[in-house]
Design a protein around this motif. Structure first.
Motif, PDB file in Angstrom:
ATOM      1  N   LYS A   1       2.331   1.585  -3.512  1.00  0.00           N
ATOM      2  CA  LYS A   1       1.424   1.788  -4.641  1.00  0.00           C
ATOM      3  C   LYS A   1       0.478   2.972  -4.507  1.00  0.00           C
ATOM      4  O   LYS A   1       0.062   3.541  -5.517  1.00  0.00           O
ATOM      5  N   VAL A   2       0.090   3.318  -3.282  1.00  0.00           N
ATOM      6  CA  VAL A   2      -0.908   4.392  -3.116  1.00  0.00           C
ATOM      7  C   VAL A   2      -0.438   5.461  -2.125  1.00  0.00           C
ATOM      8  O   VAL A   2      -1.211   5.968  -1.323  1.00  0.00           O
TER       9      VAL A   2
ATOM     10  N   THR B   1      -2.478   8.636  -1.497  1.00  0.00           N
ATOM     11  CA  THR B   1      -3.721   8.568  -0.714  1.00  0.00           C
ATOM     12  C   THR B   1      -3.510   7.786   0.587  1.00  0.00           C
ATOM     13  O   THR B   1      -4.427   7.186   1.127  1.00  0.00           O
TER      14      THR B   1
ATOM     15  N   LEU C   1     -12.461   6.975  -3.876  1.00  0.00           N
ATOM     16  CA  LEU C   1     -11.399   6.551  -2.979  1.00  0.00           C
ATOM     17  C   LEU C   1     -12.037   5.625  -1.966  1.00  0.00           C
ATOM     18  O   LEU C   1     -13.059   5.959  -1.363  1.00  0.00           O
TER      19      LEU C   1
ATOM     20  N   LEU D   1      -9.832  -6.205  -2.381  1.00  0.00           N
ATOM     21  CA  LEU D   1      -9.008  -5.006  -2.246  1.00  0.00           C
ATOM     22  C   LEU D   1      -8.071  -5.060  -1.042  1.00  0.00           C
ATOM     23  O   LEU D   1      -7.018  -4.428  -1.050  1.00  0.00           O
TER      24      LEU D   1
ATOM     25  N   CYS E   1      -7.470   3.631  -1.538  1.00  0.00           N
ATOM     26  CA  CYS E   1      -7.051   3.374  -2.918  1.00  0.00           C
ATOM     27  C   CYS E   1      -8.164   3.837  -3.845  1.00  0.00           C
ATOM     28  O   CYS E   1      -9.339   3.828  -3.486  1.00  0.00           O
TER      29      CYS E   1
ATOM     30  N   ARG F   1       0.837  -1.207   0.000  1.00  0.00           N
ATOM     31  CA  ARG F   1       0.000   0.000   0.000  1.00  0.00           C
ATOM     32  C   ARG F   1       0.873   1.260   0.000  1.00  0.00           C
ATOM     33  O   ARG F   1       0.598   2.213  -0.731  1.00  0.00           O
TER      34      ARG F   1
ATOM     35  N   VAL G   1      -3.899  -4.422  -3.937  1.00  0.00           N
ATOM     36  CA  VAL G   1      -4.053  -3.002  -4.214  1.00  0.00           C
ATOM     37  C   VAL G   1      -3.269  -2.663  -5.472  1.00  0.00           C
ATOM     38  O   VAL G   1      -2.137  -3.092  -5.644  1.00  0.00           O
ATOM     39  N   ARG G   2      -3.919  -1.900  -6.356  1.00  0.00           N
ATOM     40  CA  ARG G   2      -3.223  -1.444  -7.563  1.00  0.00           C
ATOM     41  C   ARG G   2      -2.953   0.043  -7.423  1.00  0.00           C
ATOM     42  O   ARG G   2      -3.526   0.710  -6.565  1.00  0.00           O
ATOM     43  N   LYS G   3      -2.097   0.553  -8.267  1.00  0.00           N
ATOM     44  CA  LYS G   3      -1.797   1.982  -8.236  1.00  0.00           C
ATOM     45  C   LYS G   3      -3.057   2.780  -8.541  1.00  0.00           C
ATOM     46  O   LYS G   3      -3.897   2.342  -9.321  1.00  0.00           O
ATOM     47  N   ASN G   4      -3.164   3.930  -7.927  1.00  0.00           N
ATOM     48  CA  ASN G   4      -4.293   4.820  -8.173  1.00  0.00           C
ATOM     49  C   ASN G   4      -4.268   5.311  -9.621  1.00  0.00           C
ATOM     50  O   ASN G   4      -3.211   5.659 -10.134  1.00  0.00           O
TER      51      ASN G   4
ATOM     52  N   SER H   1     -10.633   3.680  -7.098  1.00  0.00           N
ATOM     53  CA  SER H   1     -11.371   2.567  -7.689  1.00  0.00           C
ATOM     54  C   SER H   1     -12.459   3.081  -8.624  1.00  0.00           C
ATOM     55  O   SER H   1     -12.944   4.205  -8.463  1.00  0.00           O
TER      56      SER H   1
END
Length: 178
Positions: free
Chosen positions: A54-55, A58, A101, A87, A76, A51, A91-94, A78
């Motif tokens: 990647k984010v 945020t 969010l 999730l 994150c 997290r 978690v993927r990049k924003n 979405s």
């Protein structure tokens, strides 16, 4: 805690610094996560590291002016309005085009709770979401926390489909106005 000690801690929140996370505070974040959530609910260190990586835009931490991390919030971006159990693990990049969010975790050290820190973290995340032009912030919480989020402007949209940690969760959403 004695009354004068609580007043001293409250003075620290006046100089609260909220900033983006970095890997150097992973240990402190994990300590807060594991004191704020049950073993089944809490993120693993691997998930929290992911997290942070990647984010970071945020993922906010609250620090005292001496640098002690006392709380954090991580979300994150979405395309979907509500959190799904997947999730919590992936978690993927924003992405700029994502409308929402989704808050994965909000936690404050027990000795710093009931001093407005969680509310300040929610407000700081709201400002980030507005700058990113998101439509809303969404989260899940247990029944005993619904009132706190409602007091911070979130609307209860009913029971979540999430079965994370085999608990009953509620969807709370803050629509963002510009």
């Amino acid at each position: 805690m004695m009354k004068h000690e609580k007043q001293d801690l409250s003075a620290l929140t006046e100089k609260l610094i909220i900033e983006n996370v970095n890997l150097s505070v992973l240990t402190e974040v994990m300590m807060i996560e594991t004191t704020g959530f049950s073993a089944e609910e809490a993120a693993t260190e691997t998930a929290m590291r992911e997290r942070i990586e990647k984010v970071q835009d945020t993922f906010l931490v609250a620090k005292t002016d001496s640098g002690k991390v006392v709380g954090f919030i991580v979300a994150c971006a979405s395309k979907v309005r509500y959190i799904t159990d997947e999730l919590f693990e992936n978690v993927r990049k924003n992405e700029e085009a994502d409308d929402y969010l989704l808050v994965l975790s909000l936690a404050v050290l027990p000795e710093f709770q009931h001093q407005g820190i969680a509310g300040k973290l929610l407000f700081a995340l709201e400002n980030v979401a507005k700058k990113q032009q998101r439509k809303a912030i969404s989260l899940t919480c247990l029944a005993e926390k619904v009132g706190f989020y409602e007091a911070n402007g979130y609307c209860n949209e009913g029971v979540s489909t999430s079965s994370h940690a085999r608990e009953i969760w509620y969807n709370l959403v803050l629509e963002l106005a510009y």
